[in-house]
Design an enzyme around this catalytic site. Structure first.
Site, PDB file in Angstrom:
ATOM      1  N   LYS A 175      -2.760  -8.643  36.402  1.00  8.70           N
ATOM      2  CA  LYS A 175      -3.965  -9.446  36.196  1.00  8.70           C
ATOM      3  C   LYS A 175      -5.165  -8.702  36.800  1.00  8.70           C
ATOM      4  CE  LYS A 175      -6.865 -12.350  38.206  1.00  8.70           C
ATOM      5  NZ  LYS A 175      -7.983 -12.151  37.334  1.00  8.70           N
ATOM      6  N   GLY A 228      -8.345  -7.100  47.318  1.00  5.22           N
ATOM      7  CA  GLY A 228      -9.465  -8.017  47.129  1.00  5.22           C
ATOM      8  C   GLY A 228      -9.950  -8.514  48.475  1.00  5.22           C
ATOM      9  N   SER A 229     -10.540  -9.698  48.464  1.00  2.15           N
ATOM     10  CA  SER A 229     -11.148 -10.212  49.693  1.00  2.15           C
ATOM     11  C   SER A 229     -10.089 -10.742  50.662  1.00  2.15           C
ATOM     12  CB  SER A 229     -12.105 -11.347  49.325  1.00  2.15           C
ATOM     13  OG  SER A 229     -11.387 -12.374  48.678  1.00  2.15           O
ATOM     14  N   GLY A 233      -6.783 -12.925  49.977  1.00  3.80           N
ATOM     15  CA  GLY A 233      -5.576 -12.262  50.518  1.00  3.80           C
ATOM     16  C   GLY A 233      -4.749 -13.211  51.362  1.00  3.80           C
ATOM     17  N   GLU A 250      -4.488  -5.335  50.489  1.00  3.53           N
ATOM     18  CA  GLU A 250      -5.560  -4.400  50.873  1.00  3.53           C
ATOM     19  C   GLU A 250      -6.857  -5.187  50.798  1.00  3.53           C
ATOM     20  OE1 GLU A 250      -5.141  -1.409  51.919  1.00  3.53           O
ATOM     21  OE2 GLU A 250      -3.076  -1.024  51.327  1.00  3.53           O
ATOM     22  N   GLU A 385     -18.346  -9.090  56.193  1.00  3.21           N
ATOM     23  CA  GLU A 385     -18.444  -8.190  55.043  1.00  3.21           C
ATOM     24  C   GLU A 385     -19.484  -8.734  54.060  1.00  3.21           C
ATOM     25  OE1 GLU A 385     -15.261  -7.951  52.063  1.00  3.21           O
ATOM     26  OE2 GLU A 385     -15.350  -5.774  52.296  1.00  3.21           O
TER      27      GLU A 385
HETATM   28  P1  NAP Z   1     -11.505 -11.296  45.171  1.00  2.00           P
HETATM   29  O1  NAP Z   1     -12.500 -12.318  44.826  1.00  2.00           O
HETATM   30  O2  NAP Z   1     -10.598 -11.536  46.329  1.00  2.00           O
HETATM   31  O3  NAP Z   1     -10.646 -11.075  43.824  1.00  2.00           O
HETATM   32  C1  NAP Z   1      -9.650 -10.095  43.732  1.00  2.00           C
HETATM   33  C2  NAP Z   1      -8.679 -10.463  42.630  1.00  2.00           C
HETATM   34  O4  NAP Z   1      -7.986 -11.668  42.990  1.00  2.00           O
HETATM   35  C3  NAP Z   1      -9.335 -10.749  41.284  1.00  2.00           C
HETATM   36  O5  NAP Z   1      -8.514 -10.267  40.257  1.00  2.00           O
HETATM   37  C4  NAP Z   1      -9.395 -12.275  41.267  1.00  2.00           C
HETATM   38  O6  NAP Z   1      -9.455 -12.822  39.973  1.00  2.00           O
HETATM   39  C5  NAP Z   1      -8.069 -12.599  41.918  1.00  2.00           C
HETATM   40  N1  NAP Z   1      -7.955 -13.956  42.461  1.00  2.00           N
HETATM   41  C6  NAP Z   1      -8.954 -14.814  42.792  1.00  2.00           C
HETATM   42  N2  NAP Z   1      -8.427 -15.979  43.249  1.00  2.00           N
HETATM   43  C7  NAP Z   1      -7.095 -15.850  43.205  1.00  2.00           C
HETATM   44  C8  NAP Z   1      -6.004 -16.705  43.547  1.00  2.00           C
HETATM   45  N3  NAP Z   1      -6.183 -17.934  44.032  1.00  2.00           N
HETATM   46  N4  NAP Z   1      -4.750 -16.262  43.373  1.00  2.00           N
HETATM   47  C9  NAP Z   1      -4.536 -15.022  42.902  1.00  2.00           C
HETATM   48  N5  NAP Z   1      -5.511 -14.161  42.539  1.00  2.00           N
HETATM   49  C10 NAP Z   1      -6.784 -14.567  42.709  1.00  2.00           C
HETATM   50  O7  NAP Z   1     -12.176  -9.880  45.433  1.00  2.00           O
HETATM   51  P2  NAP Z   1     -13.253  -9.106  44.549  1.00  2.00           P
HETATM   52  O8  NAP Z   1     -14.562  -9.817  44.693  1.00  2.00           O
HETATM   53  O9  NAP Z   1     -12.715  -8.853  43.180  1.00  2.00           O
HETATM   54  O10 NAP Z   1     -13.315  -7.685  45.301  1.00  2.00           O
HETATM   55  C11 NAP Z   1     -14.074  -7.472  46.449  1.00  2.00           C
HETATM   56  C12 NAP Z   1     -13.200  -7.513  47.683  1.00  2.00           C
HETATM   57  O11 NAP Z   1     -12.137  -6.575  47.546  1.00  2.00           O
HETATM   58  C13 NAP Z   1     -13.949  -7.083  48.937  1.00  2.00           C
HETATM   59  O12 NAP Z   1     -13.605  -7.951  49.993  1.00  2.00           O
HETATM   60  C14 NAP Z   1     -13.425  -5.683  49.198  1.00  2.00           C
HETATM   61  O13 NAP Z   1     -13.491  -5.263  50.543  1.00  2.00           O
HETATM   62  C15 NAP Z   1     -12.014  -5.798  48.723  1.00  2.00           C
HETATM   63  N6  NAP Z   1     -11.455  -4.480  48.421  1.00  2.00           N
HETATM   64  C16 NAP Z   1     -10.527  -3.966  49.275  1.00  2.00           C
HETATM   65  C17 NAP Z   1      -9.993  -2.700  49.039  1.00  2.00           C
HETATM   66  C18 NAP Z   1      -8.949  -2.122  49.962  1.00  2.00           C
HETATM   67  O14 NAP Z   1      -8.225  -1.254  49.525  1.00  2.00           O
HETATM   68  N7  NAP Z   1      -8.854  -2.562  51.204  1.00  2.00           N
HETATM   69  C19 NAP Z   1     -10.406  -1.979  47.922  1.00  2.00           C
HETATM   70  C20 NAP Z   1     -11.359  -2.534  47.070  1.00  2.00           C
HETATM   71  C21 NAP Z   1     -11.872  -3.804  47.322  1.00  2.00           C
HETATM   72  P3  NAP Z   1     -10.869 -13.185  39.290  1.00  2.00           P
HETATM   73  O15 NAP Z   1     -11.590 -11.897  39.103  1.00  2.00           O
HETATM   74  O16 NAP Z   1     -10.477 -13.821  38.022  1.00  2.00           O
HETATM   75  O17 NAP Z   1     -11.582 -14.107  40.239  1.00  2.00           O
END
Ligand code: NAP
Length: 498
Positions: A175, A228-229, A233, A250, A385
């Site tokens: 996904k 993701g966030s 997470g 991550e 963040e």
């Molecule tokens: P996010 O809002 O946490 O979303 C990440 C993924 O999770 C998306 O595919 C999202 O789908 C999905 N998701 C949302 N709610 C969910 C749920 N309840 N159950 C399962 N999956 C769900 O993060 P983002 O805004 O896409 O990315 C930014 C974040 O990623 C930042 O915090 C950044 O630091 C982090 N990040 C970390 C790394 C690392 O390696 N440490 C690398 C890159 C980014 P939808 O898009 O449909 O909402």
């Protein structure tokens, strides 16, 4: 008419069970519709899991080097289609072409690493404490891998996860982030063309709250790999904990660049510009804090602002652009809100801090690069963040205070120090609480064959990249072969004192 994309399930391109679709628009020009995508739900995830289940046996029985060859071919196709992938990625995600080419290159490097790993995937052999006995380990697939990825690295992050998952013999339900589904679609096309058998990899588009949750809750999914966030997470860990799935997380970062008074200033300025404003600050490893020794603070800041002013903001498809848009309106509002928080906390906004609407930018989610000075370590803009082009500058007296401030956050992904003093460099490596430390280089710039991940709330201890990614998707089997022809009792027959 915009392209109507589909899910990829069981090797077929299909619509969502709901029949509904969602839009994907260019963040640099919201009038441009990149495409519409299936708005899937649990029913589509169930089909994808069924397909992954059906194909698991044959895929995991294929000799590992053969799986590696298929993934190597995927790398070859990505080389051929690199420019096309970069263009699509820039249109849906906004970052500049140089960076989307880099993102694609990371996918290519990861494919070729997987190709090589197909002829390694080493276990260990080690001597037994008993005679006539051989002991070693092998790696086995876990089963079905659920992959959930963010939007900021639409090709690199899915490849970091999916290539190791496939090489180790797992099948996949993927996904992607709802902001970057077109790049994910291209990735599926490439895997299909490379010869990944139908049904081994399945793509389900749709909201995290429906598609993501259905993956987490599915009892047949054995491992979930998420980037993701930290907020989502921790939700993922909670749901997966109920069925004891393996989970790799991550998550977020609040990465510091320390600059000591003995540093090469020009180099440190190049570093912080790239670290803070590259990818419009939307990297988990972005430099969001500059921790600088007070003796050089004023000079450094005036040089930095001069350079920040020269950054060209605009559509990432224009080769001249240095900084593209924010991913979407909600994220832009979140960043603007943090800028207000910074002002209200008493930090000094010395540059930027507002929407950028010049010329073609009037139809996109653009912000100016933003720099706050007089930031105190306990302010929210120093600890939380923001995930945008906002740099919080904190003045410190000496090295010890710099490290203390750097560690004063709940995250621990990347870190950097600019200094010519070997002692400071070595002490920083030892004492910075982060998964990654750069010396005289910015907080960004990971290479695919090294472990990538963080400490504290940045994750749950796993590392992506290199051979470490392969451990996430593998079960270790320990093998004992006794050819002595008699019952040998470990610990009992071998005790030195009987
Ligand atoms: P996010 O809002 O946490 O979303 C990440 C993924 O999770 C998306 O595919 C999202 O789908 C999905 N998701 C949302 N709610 C969910 C749920 N309840 N159950 C399962 N999956 C769900 O993060 P983002 O805004 O896409 O990315 C930014 C974040 O990623 C930042 O915090 C950044 O630091 C982090 N990040 C970390 C790394 C690392 O390696 N440490 C690398 C890159 C980014 P939808 O898009 O449909 O909402």
């Amino acid at each position: 008419m915009a392209k109507e994309y589909k899910n990829f399930i069981g090797g077929e391109w299909v619509d969502a069970a709901s029949g509904e679709r969602f839009e994907n628009r260019n963040p640099a020009d919201w009038e441009e519709l990149v495409g519409t995508f299936p708005k899937s739900d649990e029913r589509d995830v169930l089909k994808a899991v069924e397909s992954a289940k059906k194909t698991l046996k044959d895929w995991s029985n294929m000799p590992i080097p053969k799986r590696g060859e298929i993934l190597g071919r995927a790398g070859d196709i990505m080389v051929e289609r690199k420019e096309e992938i970069a263009q699509v990625m820039t249109r849906e995600m906004g970052k500049i072409l140089k960076e989307t080419r880099g993102d694609t290159q990371e996918g290519i490097d990861t494919a070729y690493y997987a190709f090589g790993e197909g002829r390694r995937l080493f276990g260990i052999t080690t001597p037994s404490e008993l005679p006539n006995k051989t002991i070693y380990t092998i790696l086995k697939p876990i089963g079905i891998a659920g992959i959930i990825s963010p939007w900021n690295f639409p090709m690199a992050i899915p490849t970091w996860k999916i290539f190791p998952a496939l090489l180790t013999g797992n099948t996949v339900v993927f996904k992607p982030a709802s902001d970057t589904p077109a790049t994910a679609n291209l990735f599926m096309e490439i895997l299909d063309k490379a010869g990944v058998p139908k049904g081994v990899v399945n793509l389900v588009n749709g909201p995290g709250s429906k598609v993501g949750e259905a993956i987490l809750k599915n009892p047949d999914v054995g491992v979930v790999s998420f980037t993701g966030s930290s907020l989502i997470g921790s939700r993922i860990a909670e749901v997966c904990g109920k069925t004891l799935k393996r989970v790799s997380l991550e998550l977020g970062g609040k990465n510091p660049q320390i600059v000591m008074e003995d540093a090469d200033m020009d180099l440190a300025i190049e570093g912080v510009l790239w670290g803070a404003f590259g990818t419009t600050g939307q990297r988990c490893t972005a430099t969001s804090r500059l921790i600088i020794q007070e003796s050089i603070h004023d000079k450094f800041m005036s040089m930095l602002v001069e350079r920040a002013k020269k950054l060209k903001i605009g559509n990432g498809l224009n080769e001249e652009t240095d900084m593209g848009p924010i991913i979407n309106e909600a994220q832009m509002n979140k960043i603007l809100n943090y800028i207000d928080i910074g002002k209200n906390e008493g930090a000094t906004l010395i540059y930027g801090g507002e929407r950028y609407t010049e010329g073609e930018c009037s139809k996109g989610w653009f912000l100016t690069p933003t720099i706050f000075t007089d930031v105190k370590p306990d302010m929210r803009i120093a600890k939380e963040e923001i995930f945008g082009p906002v740099l919080s500058v904190i003045k410190v007296k000496d090295f010890d205070e710099a490290v203390k401030v750097a560690n004063n956050v709940k995250y621990g992904l990347s870190s950097s120090i600019y200094t010519r003093n070997l002692l400071y460099a070595m002490k920083a490596i030892e004492n910075l609480e982060a998964g990654i430390t750069y010396i005289n280089a910015p907080t960004i710039g990971a290479e695919c064959h090294l472990p990538f991940g963080g400490v504290k709330n940045t994750g749950n201890g796993h590392r992506e990249g290199g051979k470490w990614a392969y451990e996430i998707f593998s079960e270790i089997k320990t093998v004992y072969i006794d050819y002595s022809g008699k019952l040998q009792k470990a610990q009992i027959d071998t005790a030195v004192v009987k």
